[in-house]
Design a protein around this motif. Structure first.
Motif, PDB file in Angstrom:
ATOM      1  N   GLU A 353       0.810  -1.219   0.000  1.00 30.79           N
ATOM      2  CA  GLU A 353       0.000   0.000   0.000  1.00 30.79           C
ATOM      3  C   GLU A 353       0.844   1.271   0.000  1.00 30.79           C
ATOM      4  O   GLU A 353       0.301   2.376   0.065  1.00 30.79           O
ATOM      5  CB  GLU A 353      -0.934  -0.011   1.223  1.00 30.79           C
ATOM      6  CG  GLU A 353      -1.955  -1.148   1.175  1.00 30.79           C
ATOM      7  CD  GLU A 353      -2.870  -1.190   2.389  1.00 30.79           C
ATOM      8  OE1 GLU A 353      -2.764  -0.257   3.236  1.00 30.79           O
ATOM      9  OE2 GLU A 353      -3.659  -2.140   2.509  1.00 30.79           O
ATOM     10  N   ASP A 354       2.150   1.112  -0.114  1.00 24.95           N
ATOM     11  CA  ASP A 354       3.043   2.265  -0.163  1.00 24.95           C
ATOM     12  C   ASP A 354       3.273   2.651  -1.622  1.00 24.95           C
ATOM     13  O   ASP A 354       3.578   1.793  -2.462  1.00 24.95           O
ATOM     14  CB  ASP A 354       4.376   1.921   0.504  1.00 24.95           C
ATOM     15  CG  ASP A 354       5.315   3.115   0.557  1.00 24.95           C
ATOM     16  OD1 ASP A 354       6.033   3.331  -0.446  1.00 24.95           O
ATOM     17  OD2 ASP A 354       5.335   3.823   1.573  1.00 24.95           O
ATOM     18  N   GLU A 355       3.149   3.930  -1.951  1.00 29.09           N
ATOM     19  CA  GLU A 355       3.223   4.352  -3.345  1.00 29.09           C
ATOM     20  C   GLU A 355       4.590   4.115  -3.970  1.00 29.09           C
ATOM     21  O   GLU A 355       4.706   4.039  -5.195  1.00 29.09           O
ATOM     22  CB  GLU A 355       2.872   5.839  -3.479  1.00 29.09           C
ATOM     23  CG  GLU A 355       3.838   6.789  -2.783  1.00 29.09           C
ATOM     24  CD  GLU A 355       3.588   8.248  -3.137  1.00 29.09           C
ATOM     25  OE1 GLU A 355       3.084   8.503  -4.251  1.00 29.09           O
ATOM     26  OE2 GLU A 355       3.877   9.119  -2.297  1.00 29.09           O
ATOM     27  N   HIS A 356       5.619   4.009  -3.172  1.00 31.22           N
ATOM     28  CA  HIS A 356       6.952   3.762  -3.704  1.00 31.22           C
ATOM     29  C   HIS A 356       7.325   2.287  -3.649  1.00 31.22           C
ATOM     30  O   HIS A 356       7.823   1.727  -4.619  1.00 31.22           O
ATOM     31  CB  HIS A 356       7.986   4.584  -2.929  1.00 31.22           C
ATOM     32  CG  HIS A 356       7.770   6.063  -3.032  1.00 31.22           C
ATOM     33  ND1 HIS A 356       8.029   6.935  -1.993  1.00 31.22           N
ATOM     34  CD2 HIS A 356       7.303   6.826  -4.049  1.00 31.22           C
ATOM     35  CE1 HIS A 356       7.739   8.168  -2.379  1.00 31.22           C
ATOM     36  NE2 HIS A 356       7.294   8.127  -3.600  1.00 31.22           N
ATOM     37  N   LEU A 357       7.093   1.656  -2.534  1.00 30.98           N
ATOM     38  CA  LEU A 357       7.479   0.255  -2.373  1.00 30.98           C
ATOM     39  C   LEU A 357       6.648  -0.693  -3.224  1.00 30.98           C
ATOM     40  O   LEU A 357       7.138  -1.737  -3.661  1.00 30.98           O
ATOM     41  CB  LEU A 357       7.374  -0.146  -0.899  1.00 30.98           C
ATOM     42  CG  LEU A 357       8.435   0.453   0.030  1.00 30.98           C
ATOM     43  CD1 LEU A 357       8.027   0.269   1.486  1.00 30.98           C
ATOM     44  CD2 LEU A 357       9.786  -0.190  -0.224  1.00 30.98           C
ATOM     45  N   ALA A 358       5.396  -0.349  -3.487  1.00 28.28           N
ATOM     46  CA  ALA A 358       4.507  -1.244  -4.224  1.00 28.28           C
ATOM     47  C   ALA A 358       5.067  -1.596  -5.594  1.00 28.28           C
ATOM     48  O   ALA A 358       4.941  -2.736  -6.066  1.00 28.28           O
ATOM     49  CB  ALA A 358       3.121  -0.621  -4.363  1.00 28.28           C
ATOM     50  N   GLY A 359       5.712  -0.642  -6.258  1.00 26.03           N
ATOM     51  CA  GLY A 359       6.283  -0.915  -7.569  1.00 26.03           C
ATOM     52  C   GLY A 359       7.356  -1.988  -7.507  1.00 26.03           C
ATOM     53  O   GLY A 359       7.430  -2.860  -8.384  1.00 26.03           O
ATOM     54  N   PHE A 360       8.176  -1.945  -6.468  1.00 20.81           N
ATOM     55  CA  PHE A 360       9.213  -2.962  -6.319  1.00 20.81           C
ATOM     56  C   PHE A 360       8.611  -4.337  -6.034  1.00 20.81           C
ATOM     57  O   PHE A 360       9.098  -5.353  -6.548  1.00 20.81           O
ATOM     58  CB  PHE A 360      10.178  -2.568  -5.200  1.00 20.81           C
ATOM     59  CG  PHE A 360      11.033  -1.379  -5.516  1.00 20.81           C
ATOM     60  CD1 PHE A 360      12.072  -1.483  -6.426  1.00 20.81           C
ATOM     61  CD2 PHE A 360      10.792  -0.152  -4.918  1.00 20.81           C
ATOM     62  CE1 PHE A 360      12.863  -0.382  -6.721  1.00 20.81           C
ATOM     63  CE2 PHE A 360      11.576   0.950  -5.204  1.00 20.81           C
ATOM     64  CZ  PHE A 360      12.610   0.838  -6.120  1.00 20.81           C
ATOM     65  N   ILE A 361       7.561  -4.384  -5.232  1.00 18.51           N
ATOM     66  CA  ILE A 361       6.924  -5.659  -4.922  1.00 18.51           C
ATOM     67  C   ILE A 361       6.330  -6.267  -6.185  1.00 18.51           C
ATOM     68  O   ILE A 361       6.432  -7.478  -6.428  1.00 18.51           O
ATOM     69  CB  ILE A 361       5.843  -5.479  -3.838  1.00 18.51           C
ATOM     70  CG1 ILE A 361       6.452  -4.882  -2.564  1.00 18.51           C
ATOM     71  CG2 ILE A 361       5.161  -6.809  -3.541  1.00 18.51           C
ATOM     72  CD1 ILE A 361       7.569  -5.684  -1.970  1.00 18.51           C
ATOM     73  N   GLN A 362       5.701  -5.452  -7.028  1.00 22.08           N
ATOM     74  CA  GLN A 362       5.143  -5.950  -8.286  1.00 22.08           C
ATOM     75  C   GLN A 362       6.245  -6.494  -9.183  1.00 22.08           C
ATOM     76  O   GLN A 362       6.082  -7.533  -9.823  1.00 22.08           O
ATOM     77  CB  GLN A 362       4.383  -4.821  -8.982  1.00 22.08           C
ATOM     78  CG  GLN A 362       3.123  -4.384  -8.254  1.00 22.08           C
ATOM     79  CD  GLN A 362       2.644  -3.011  -8.673  1.00 22.08           C
ATOM     80  OE1 GLN A 362       3.198  -2.393  -9.580  1.00 22.08           O
ATOM     81  NE2 GLN A 362       1.617  -2.516  -8.002  1.00 22.08           N
ATOM     82  N   THR A 363       7.377  -5.819  -9.215  1.00 20.04           N
ATOM     83  CA  THR A 363       8.488  -6.261 -10.050  1.00 20.04           C
ATOM     84  C   THR A 363       9.075  -7.574  -9.553  1.00 20.04           C
ATOM     85  O   THR A 363       9.553  -8.403 -10.348  1.00 20.04           O
ATOM     86  CB  THR A 363       9.574  -5.174 -10.099  1.00 20.04           C
ATOM     87  OG1 THR A 363       9.008  -3.966 -10.609  1.00 20.04           O
ATOM     88  CG2 THR A 363      10.735  -5.574 -10.992  1.00 20.04           C
ATOM     89  N   LEU A 364       9.024  -7.810  -8.247  1.00 24.41           N
ATOM     90  CA  LEU A 364       9.562  -9.059  -7.691  1.00 24.41           C
ATOM     91  C   LEU A 364       8.826 -10.289  -8.193  1.00 24.41           C
ATOM     92  O   LEU A 364       9.356 -11.406  -8.131  1.00 24.41           O
ATOM     93  CB  LEU A 364       9.511  -9.018  -6.163  1.00 24.41           C
ATOM     94  CG  LEU A 364      10.584  -8.190  -5.470  1.00 24.41           C
ATOM     95  CD1 LEU A 364      10.290  -8.075  -3.986  1.00 24.41           C
ATOM     96  CD2 LEU A 364      11.966  -8.794  -5.699  1.00 24.41           C
ATOM     97  N   GLU A 365       7.622 -10.115  -8.710  1.00 27.17           N
ATOM     98  CA  GLU A 365       6.854 -11.258  -9.192  1.00 27.17           C
ATOM     99  C   GLU A 365       7.545 -11.952 -10.360  1.00 27.17           C
ATOM    100  O   GLU A 365       7.310 -13.134 -10.603  1.00 27.17           O
ATOM    101  CB  GLU A 365       5.445 -10.813  -9.592  1.00 27.17           C
ATOM    102  CG  GLU A 365       4.602 -10.336  -8.415  1.00 27.17           C
ATOM    103  CD  GLU A 365       3.226  -9.868  -8.847  1.00 27.17           C
ATOM    104  OE1 GLU A 365       2.894 -10.041 -10.047  1.00 27.17           O
ATOM    105  OE2 GLU A 365       2.476  -9.348  -8.003  1.00 27.17           O
TER     106      GLU A 365
END
Length: 417
Positions: A353-365
């Motif tokens: 739910e963090d606007e910055h961290l969420a992008g990294f989590i999506q990329t980890l997929e």
């Protein structure tokens, strides 16, 4: 207290390195001032990161009354570990760049932990499997993955908004956006639309192009391919469009200073950019390649127990506490900004739910690690990246760069088999 299996491995070549260690850098297996058993942790983290690790170690120390973890920063920690083993002055646990496992485990520097994992029923499926795989060599596991990272796309919200540009999702969109965001005055580049300053990211572009680094049995390089040429052609299109010039931004953080609109970077930059007054930025997944393929590299750290550790029991308890309990991974993210290798922890709302961290989590997929085959680090460091640097500086053309890197890379792989 469980018994830790210590393999009495003869470590070829280590004794010749020397034993020049200071007493304060070693673990003596003794007790701390409060009577607990001391667990000495080494790592390469320094500066502000020391306080971050001390805070996490303090949380472990407060959680139980048997062990006390003490962090000791070391430059060139992997090389110093070999020296320490030769001299009998070994730390108990090491904050370990996972990518080095395939090089140092065969030297006898690390202790396998398979029996410990089985004895304590540690669920290895709880971790990102790419990260876990970096700690496995010849069927043996040498540590637990702790932290993961990737390079995602940072963009300056204000600059993009003023230009009417949305964050790009494909290579073509990246080129178009970068052109619109570039600023020149009198022919001199004042603001780069996109930073193309790291040839070491070739691997993620190659995956985005649908290519691969090695062949299926990991005996030959495979980047000298149609997909490899697509990557270098795309880089050339960016350079020809004038969105970046070699050397631009050297010595400064061009993104923090508003001198570039977009760049690929990792989560370690978040704490820096959050402190920059007036900087409003976003993070999204890296742009996909020409056929829609996504690609990103996964790096990060684990915890390992060196051969000869005097307090391997305490080291293992610390490893389990940090790596397997999701709340401890999330808490360290709040301290240092790093993403846990524990999947449950990484998908905590703190990240998603963090606007910055969420992008990294999506990329980890879909993020992947570099090949762990022996010698591959030298393929990159001594063959591929130097050739790419020559290409970007205009010394050689794309095909020559890949030909040279292939020839040297295959020779390195052959020498390491």
């Amino acid at each position: 207290m469980k018994t830790i299996r210590r393999t009495l491995t003869t470590i070829a070549g280590i004794a010749a390195i020397g034993v020049g260690l200071t007493a304060c850098a070693s673990g003596d297996g003794g007790a701390s001032a409060d009577g607990r058993e001391e667990v000495v942790m080494w790592g390469s983290w320094s500066g502000d990161q020391v306080a971050q690790l001390n805070e996490q170690a303090g949380a472990f120390n407060d959680s139980q009354d048997e062990y006390r973890v003490k962090y000791v920063a070391q430059e060139l920690v992997e090389e110093k570990l070999l020296t320490a083993i030769a001299g009998g002055q070994v730390p108990d646990v090491v904050l370990w760049d996972r990518y080095n496992t395939s090089l140092y485990a065969p030297k006898g520097a690390l202790q396998p932990i398979d029996e410990l994992v089985e004895e304590d029923s540690v669920d290895l499926d709880a971790f990102y499997q790419e990260a876990l795989g970096e700690l496995e060599v010849d069927g043996e596991l040498y540590g637990l993955p702790l932290l993961v990272d990737n390079r995602s796309l940072y963009y300056n919200k204000q600059i993009l908004a003023e230009a009417g540009v949305t964050p790009p999702t494909t290579w073509d969109e990246l080129l178009t956006a970068a052109e619109a965001l570039t600023v020149r005055e009198g022919g001199k580049l004042q603001r780069a639309g996109f930073m193309l300053d790291d040839p070491g990211l070739f691997n993620m572009y190659l995956w985005q192009a649908g290519g691969d680094l090695l062949n299926d049995d990991e005996t030959k390089v495979e980047f000298n391919s149609e997909q490899g040429l697509q990557v270098l052609d795309f880089w050339q299109r960016l350079l020809d469009a004038g969105v970046y010039e070699q050397g631009f931004g050297d010595g400064i953080d061009a993104f923090a200073e508003g001198r570039t609109a977009m760049r690929l970077d990792g989560p370690w930059q978040l704490s820096t950019y959050d402190k920059v007054e007036g900087l409003e930025y976003g993070v999204v997944q890296p742009p996909a390649g020409p056929n829609g393929d996504k690609g990103a590299g996964m790096g990060g750290f684990g915890l390992v127990i060196p051969q000869g550790a005097k307090n391997a029991e305490g080291a293992w308890e610390f490893m389990k506490w940090w790596a397997t309990q999701p709340e401890n991974g999330v808490n360290f993210a709040k301290i240092a900004g790093w993403i846990p290798a524990n999947i449950e922890a990484a998908n905590d709302p703190y990240f998603t739910e963090d606007e910055h961290l969420a992008g990294f989590i999506q990329t980890l997929e879909y993020a992947r690690v570099r090949p762990s085959v022996s010698g591959y680090s030298d393929v990159e460091g001594k063959a591929l990246i130097p050739a790419l640097e020559k290409y970007l500086s205009g010394e050689i053309d794309a095909q020559t760069a890949l030909d040279d890197a292939e020839q040297q890379g295959n020779r390195i792989l052959e020498e390491n088999r």
